[in-house]
Design a protein around this motif. Structure first.
Motif, short mmCIF file in Angstrom:
data_model
loop_
_atom_site.label_atom_id
_atom_site.label_comp_id
_atom_site.label_asym_id
_atom_site.label_seq_id
_atom_site.Cartn_x
_atom_site.Cartn_y
_atom_site.Cartn_z
N VAL A 75 0.83 -1.20 0.00
CA VAL A 75 0.00 0.00 0.00
C VAL A 75 0.87 1.26 0.00
N LYS A 76 1.95 1.26 0.74
CA LYS A 76 2.85 2.42 0.79
C LYS A 76 3.46 2.73 -0.57
N ALA A 77 3.55 1.74 -1.43
CA ALA A 77 4.14 1.94 -2.75
C ALA A 77 3.17 2.61 -3.73
N PHE A 78 1.87 2.66 -3.39
CA PHE A 78 0.91 3.32 -4.28
C PHE A 78 1.21 4.81 -4.35
N PRO A 79 1.06 5.42 -5.53
CA PRO A 79 1.35 6.85 -5.66
C PRO A 79 0.35 7.74 -4.90
N ARG A 80 -0.89 7.31 -4.74
CA ARG A 80 -1.88 8.08 -3.99
C ARG A 80 -2.39 7.27 -2.82
N LYS A 81 -2.70 7.96 -1.74
CA LYS A 81 -3.23 7.28 -0.56
C LYS A 81 -4.74 7.10 -0.72
N THR A 82 -5.23 6.00 -0.24
CA THR A 82 -6.65 5.71 -0.26
C THR A 82 -7.34 6.52 0.82
N GLY A 83 -8.48 7.09 0.49
CA GLY A 83 -9.27 7.82 1.48
C GLY A 83 -10.28 6.88 2.11
N VAL A 84 -10.43 7.01 3.41
CA VAL A 84 -11.37 6.16 4.15
C VAL A 84 -12.26 7.06 5.00
N ALA A 85 -13.57 6.93 4.82
CA ALA A 85 -14.53 7.63 5.67
C ALA A 85 -14.96 6.67 6.77
N VAL A 86 -14.88 7.13 8.01
CA VAL A 86 -15.20 6.28 9.15
C VAL A 86 -16.42 6.85 9.87
N ALA A 87 -17.56 6.16 9.76
CA ALA A 87 -18.77 6.58 10.46
C ALA A 87 -18.72 6.12 11.91
#
Length: 64
Positions: free
Chosen positions: A13-25
């Motif tokens: 995951v750290k190698a991905f160029p963009r970070k994934t966004g996570v919404a936490v309810a």
């Protein structure tokens, strides 16, 4: 793809160029915030926290 450890997954995951966004309810859950804050500190995700601002802030202060 099989991962033998969380470390293997996090390195990928750290190698991905963009970070994934996570919404936490209902983010005022202690264990949820503990996991999300660790993932943010390790650069795995960006997080949007939804819930009681006062409770979330208090827990995050406790977690450091």
């Amino acid at each position: 793809m099989d991962f033998k450890s969380f470390q293997e997954l996090s390195e990928l995951v750290k190698a991905f160029p963009r970070k994934t966004g996570v919404a936490v309810a209902m983010a005022q859950d202690y264990h949820t915030l503990e996991a999300v804050s660790k993932a943010v500190r390790e650069g795995l995700i960006r997080a949007w926290l939804l819930g009681s601002k006062e409770e979330i802030t208090a827990i995050l202060k406790e977690l450091g």
